[in-house]
Write a protein that holds these residues in place. Structure first.
Motif, PDB file in Angstrom:
ATOM      1  N   ASN A 154       0.730  -1.210   0.642  1.00  0.00           N
ATOM      2  CA  ASN A 154      -0.075  -0.078  -0.692  1.00  0.00           C
ATOM      3  C   ASN A 154       0.773   1.094   0.172  1.00  0.00           C
ATOM      4  O   ASN A 154       0.936   1.901   0.566  1.00  0.00           O
ATOM      5  CB  ASN A 154      -0.753  -0.113   1.006  1.00  0.00           C
ATOM      6  CG  ASN A 154      -1.907   1.528   1.516  1.00  0.00           C
ATOM      7  OD1 ASN A 154      -2.331   1.120  -0.028  1.00  0.00           O
ATOM      8  ND2 ASN A 154      -2.840   1.625   2.561  1.00  0.00           N
ATOM      9  N   THR A 155       1.814   1.371  -0.630  1.00  0.00           N
ATOM     10  CA  THR A 155       2.454   2.710  -1.040  1.00  0.00           C
ATOM     11  C   THR A 155       1.854   4.110  -1.442  1.00  0.00           C
ATOM     12  O   THR A 155       2.326   4.785  -0.532  1.00  0.00           O
ATOM     13  CB  THR A 155       3.828   2.687  -2.736  1.00  0.00           C
ATOM     14  OG1 THR A 155       2.824   2.339  -3.272  1.00  0.00           O
ATOM     15  CG2 THR A 155       4.677   1.154  -2.299  1.00  0.00           C
ATOM     16  N   LYS A 156       0.623   3.626  -1.784  1.00  0.00           N
ATOM     17  CA  LYS A 156       0.154   5.146  -1.820  1.00  0.00           C
ATOM     18  C   LYS A 156      -0.269   5.798   0.011  1.00  0.00           C
ATOM     19  O   LYS A 156      -0.964   7.160   0.004  1.00  0.00           O
ATOM     20  CB  LYS A 156      -0.724   5.291  -3.125  1.00  0.00           C
ATOM     21  CG  LYS A 156       0.060   5.269  -4.438  1.00  0.00           C
ATOM     22  CD  LYS A 156      -1.373   5.270  -5.625  1.00  0.00           C
ATOM     23  CE  LYS A 156      -0.110   4.951  -7.199  1.00  0.00           C
ATOM     24  NZ  LYS A 156      -1.424   5.475  -7.897  1.00  0.00           N
ATOM     25  N   GLY A 157      -0.520   4.685   0.236  1.00  0.00           N
ATOM     26  CA  GLY A 157      -2.140   4.480   1.356  1.00  0.00           C
ATOM     27  C   GLY A 157      -2.983   4.481   0.856  1.00  0.00           C
ATOM     28  O   GLY A 157      -3.829   5.223   2.450  1.00  0.00           O
ATOM     29  N   ASN A 158      -3.836   4.228  -0.326  1.00  0.00           N
ATOM     30  CA  ASN A 158      -5.152   4.341  -0.308  1.00  0.00           C
ATOM     31  C   ASN A 158      -6.246   3.749   0.437  1.00  0.00           C
ATOM     32  O   ASN A 158      -7.137   3.531   0.130  1.00  0.00           O
ATOM     33  CB  ASN A 158      -5.251   5.260  -1.269  1.00  0.00           C
ATOM     34  CG  ASN A 158      -5.165   4.085  -2.635  1.00  0.00           C
ATOM     35  OD1 ASN A 158      -4.172   3.230  -2.396  1.00  0.00           O
ATOM     36  ND2 ASN A 158      -4.789   4.390  -3.956  1.00  0.00           N
ATOM     37  N   LEU A 159      -5.443   2.687  -0.133  1.00  0.00           N
ATOM     38  CA  LEU A 159      -6.003   1.655   0.957  1.00  0.00           C
ATOM     39  C   LEU A 159      -6.203   1.307   2.186  1.00  0.00           C
ATOM     40  O   LEU A 159      -4.969   1.207   2.860  1.00  0.00           O
ATOM     41  CB  LEU A 159      -5.409  -0.317   0.243  1.00  0.00           C
ATOM     42  CG  LEU A 159      -5.634  -0.125  -1.311  1.00  0.00           C
ATOM     43  CD1 LEU A 159      -5.168  -1.148  -1.739  1.00  0.00           C
ATOM     44  CD2 LEU A 159      -6.729  -0.380  -1.757  1.00  0.00           C
ATOM     45  N   LEU A 160      -7.039   1.119   2.789  1.00  0.00           N
ATOM     46  CA  LEU A 160      -7.391   1.257   4.075  1.00  0.00           C
ATOM     47  C   LEU A 160      -7.460  -0.258   5.205  1.00  0.00           C
ATOM     48  O   LEU A 160      -8.520  -1.407   4.005  1.00  0.00           O
ATOM     49  CB  LEU A 160      -8.732   1.898   4.921  1.00  0.00           C
ATOM     50  CG  LEU A 160      -7.957   2.869   3.865  1.00  0.00           C
ATOM     51  CD1 LEU A 160      -9.737   4.680   4.826  1.00  0.00           C
ATOM     52  CD2 LEU A 160      -6.698   4.305   4.878  1.00  0.00           C
ATOM     53  N   PRO A 161      -7.074  -1.190   6.105  1.00  0.00           N
ATOM     54  CA  PRO A 161      -7.418  -2.107   6.598  1.00  0.00           C
ATOM     55  C   PRO A 161      -9.221  -1.512   7.063  1.00  0.00           C
ATOM     56  O   PRO A 161      -9.748  -1.068   7.653  1.00  0.00           O
ATOM     57  CB  PRO A 161      -6.828  -1.984   7.904  1.00  0.00           C
ATOM     58  CG  PRO A 161      -5.864  -1.492   7.570  1.00  0.00           C
ATOM     59  CD  PRO A 161      -6.568   0.003   6.497  1.00  0.00           C
ATOM     60  N   GLY A 162      -9.873  -3.731   7.085  1.00  0.00           N
ATOM     61  CA  GLY A 162     -10.962  -3.043   6.720  1.00  0.00           C
ATOM     62  C   GLY A 162     -12.001  -3.145   5.462  1.00  0.00           C
ATOM     63  O   GLY A 162     -12.985  -2.873   5.445  1.00  0.00           O
ATOM     64  N   MET A 163     -11.399  -2.733   4.511  1.00  0.00           N
ATOM     65  CA  MET A 163     -12.036  -2.442   2.919  1.00  0.00           C
ATOM     66  C   MET A 163     -12.588  -3.543   2.748  1.00  0.00           C
ATOM     67  O   MET A 163     -11.630  -4.647   3.206  1.00  0.00           O
ATOM     68  CB  MET A 163     -11.719  -2.082   2.220  1.00  0.00           C
ATOM     69  CG  MET A 163     -10.957  -0.317   2.280  1.00  0.00           C
ATOM     70  SD  MET A 163     -10.132   0.309   1.315  1.00  0.00           S
ATOM     71  CE  MET A 163     -10.604   2.369   1.647  1.00  0.00           C
ATOM     72  N   VAL A 164     -13.572  -3.645   2.413  1.00  0.00           N
ATOM     73  CA  VAL A 164     -14.045  -5.187   1.420  1.00  0.00           C
ATOM     74  C   VAL A 164     -13.492  -4.975  -0.375  1.00  0.00           C
ATOM     75  O   VAL A 164     -14.070  -4.054  -0.366  1.00  0.00           O
ATOM     76  CB  VAL A 164     -15.724  -5.398   2.108  1.00  0.00           C
ATOM     77  CG1 VAL A 164     -16.199  -6.884   0.965  1.00  0.00           C
ATOM     78  CG2 VAL A 164     -15.957  -5.250   3.144  1.00  0.00           C
ATOM     79  N   ALA A 165     -13.202  -6.132  -0.537  1.00  0.00           N
ATOM     80  CA  ALA A 165     -12.785  -6.106  -2.195  1.00  0.00           C
ATOM     81  C   ALA A 165     -13.066  -7.203  -2.934  1.00  0.00           C
ATOM     82  O   ALA A 165     -14.163  -7.913  -1.747  1.00  0.00           O
ATOM     83  CB  ALA A 165     -11.433  -6.330  -1.959  1.00  0.00           C
ATOM     84  N   GLU A 166     -13.664  -6.890  -3.747  1.00  0.00           N
ATOM     85  CA  GLU A 166     -14.326  -8.326  -5.587  1.00  0.00           C
ATOM     86  C   GLU A 166     -12.572  -8.444  -5.706  1.00  0.00           C
ATOM     87  O   GLU A 166     -12.203  -7.707  -6.263  1.00  0.00           O
ATOM     88  CB  GLU A 166     -14.972  -7.701  -5.730  1.00  0.00           C
ATOM     89  CG  GLU A 166     -15.527  -8.754  -6.829  1.00  0.00           C
ATOM     90  CD  GLU A 166     -17.176  -8.278  -7.525  1.00  0.00           C
ATOM     91  OE1 GLU A 166     -17.628  -8.619  -8.089  1.00  0.00           O
ATOM     92  OE2 GLU A 166     -16.221  -6.555  -8.685  1.00  0.00           O
ATOM     93  N   VAL A 167     -12.319  -9.510  -5.549  1.00  0.00           N
ATOM     94  CA  VAL A 167     -10.865 -10.113  -6.265  1.00  0.00           C
ATOM     95  C   VAL A 167     -11.426 -11.640  -6.886  1.00  0.00           C
ATOM     96  O   VAL A 167     -12.589 -11.898  -7.965  1.00  0.00           O
ATOM     97  CB  VAL A 167     -11.170 -10.948  -5.556  1.00  0.00           C
ATOM     98  CG1 VAL A 167      -9.420 -11.855  -5.950  1.00  0.00           C
ATOM     99  CG2 VAL A 167      -9.989  -9.627  -4.081  1.00  0.00           C
ATOM    100  N   LEU A 168     -10.948 -11.115  -8.096  1.00  0.00           N
ATOM    101  CA  LEU A 168     -11.038 -11.589  -9.269  1.00  0.00           C
ATOM    102  C   LEU A 168     -10.027 -13.026 -10.144  1.00  0.00           C
ATOM    103  O   LEU A 168      -8.597 -12.051 -10.163  1.00  0.00           O
ATOM    104  CB  LEU A 168     -10.695 -10.704 -10.648  1.00  0.00           C
ATOM    105  CG  LEU A 168     -11.806 -10.768 -12.572  1.00  0.00           C
ATOM    106  CD1 LEU A 168     -13.061 -11.942 -12.032  1.00  0.00           C
ATOM    107  CD2 LEU A 168     -11.576  -9.766 -13.127  1.00  0.00           C
TER     108      LEU A 168
END
Length: 361
Positions: A270-284
């Motif tokens: 997470n180099t940019k820091g825009n992703l936060l712990p706890g986020m729900v993602a959709e994985v392909l």
């Protein structure tokens, strides 16, 4: 008489010929009436599919910090969102009784050190004097040696007690175990905290490593064989428009007993820091088969009360072959069963086709 027999035989032969011709005509007419059934030759393909699954982002490392001893919050040096370094002082706690215990332990340590030094000096003098025969009795020397050893043991006990209290005092300073961000703060100045009771309900602070995240996804049992460490996948989150990529780093190697799925983890930088712990993602997840498998149109598979099967054509007759299905993509399906390449299968099969029925190709 003979003429009558010849006439009867001729009439019978003629009737048989007529009946045979009529039967052939009926069969021919029936064959013409029977609709032709479309078949195809079975072939193997490498089916490549994709699976979309929900996943969760968490801090690569996360720790809840609690108080080891009963105390009060004296100094609070951080708040939520504060970036911290490993070993950085976060909270100073105050416990007057520990300071008193430490002072007492220091006094006892100095006292035992002095006692041991005196008994050791006494023994050394007696030992040197005893070298002159007849000056010191053996019993006096042994008593001095015993006194020295006893005082040494007491001195070592005092050192251990002082060390124990010093360690307890060290617990009054809460430091960061690794580089991260303060994700939660549950105390204020003067708050009573401790290892038990009301002050231990919530952690003092929660520290998360956010420069590197874990992306965890539970993969159903049916698809676990298609994934391997190092496989690249993509994912996205609702709050950001861009698509991110990551590689499979860890696989649990076992199925969850409740969900019957395998936990798969990916490391996300997470180099940019825009992703936060706890986020729900959709994985392909890409599901690439290593070997070729039998792939047929979905219309060729019959799912009935008798089971799952396809209809194979052998010598223009129908034969049911039981199968197990694999992955599905669009109008194709992966099947496994007692089949060989180039077997003729009915393209649009149904339960109406019985075992042994004539197939008009």
């Amino acid at each position: 008489m003979k003429n009558n027999i010849i006439k009867s035989t001729a009439i019978l032969f003629t009737a048989l010929v007529v009946l045979s011709c009529e039967k052939k005509k009926e069969e021919t007419a029936k064959a013409e009436i029977e609709p032709k059934v479309e078949t195809f030759a079975l072939t193997k393909e490498k089916l490549t599919t994709e699976l979309r699954l929900p996943a969760e982002l968490t801090g690569f490392q996360q720790v809840d910090l609690y108080a080891k001893v009963s105390s009060f919050v004296k100094t609070l040096k951080v708040d939520i969102g504060t970036k911290v370094k490993k070993g950085q002082l976060l909270i100073v706690l105050e416990a007057p009784e520990i300071s008193s215990q430490l002072a007492a332990a220091e006094s006892r340590l100095k006292s035992m050190e002095a006692i041991y030094a005196t008994s050791k000096s006494t023994y050394n003098r007696l030992y040197e004097t005893s070298k002159v025969e007849g000056t010191i009795s053996k019993n006096d020397l042994e008593m001095a040696s015993g006194k020295k050893n006893s005082d040494y043991a007491q001195y070592q006990a005092a050192i251990a007690a002082h060390k124990e209290i010093s360690i307890m005092r060290g617990y009054l300073e809460i430091r960061a175990p690794f580089d991260g961000v303060v994700a939660a703060r549950n105390v204020n100045l003067g708050t009573f905290v401790g290892p038990a009771g009301k002050g231990s309900d919530l952690p003092l602070l929660t520290i998360q490593e956010q420069s590197k995240l874990r992306l965890a996804v539970s993969v159903p049992e049916l698809y676990t064989g298609y994934l391997h460490p190092g496989d690249e996948m993509s994912f996205n989150v609702k709050s950001l428009p861009e698509t991110f990529t990551a590689k499979i780093t860890r696989m649990s190697g076992a199925l969850d007993l409740k969900l019957r799925s395998e936990r798969v983890e990916m490391d996300v930088h997470n180099t940019k820091g825009n992703l936060l712990p706890g986020m729900v993602a959709e994985v392909l997840l890409p599901l690439n088969a290593k070997d070729s498998t039998y792939v047929v149109p979905k219309s060729a598979v019959v799912n009935s009360a008798e089971g799952l099967y396809v209809v194979k054509v052998v010598n223009h007759k129908a034969t049911r072959v039981d199968i197990k299905k694999g992955r599905e993509i669009e109008d194709k399906i992966e099947i496994f069963g007692d089949l060989t390449p180039n077997d003729k299968l009915v393209k649009i099969a149904s339960e109406e086709t019985k075992e042994g029925d004539v197939i008009n190709e």
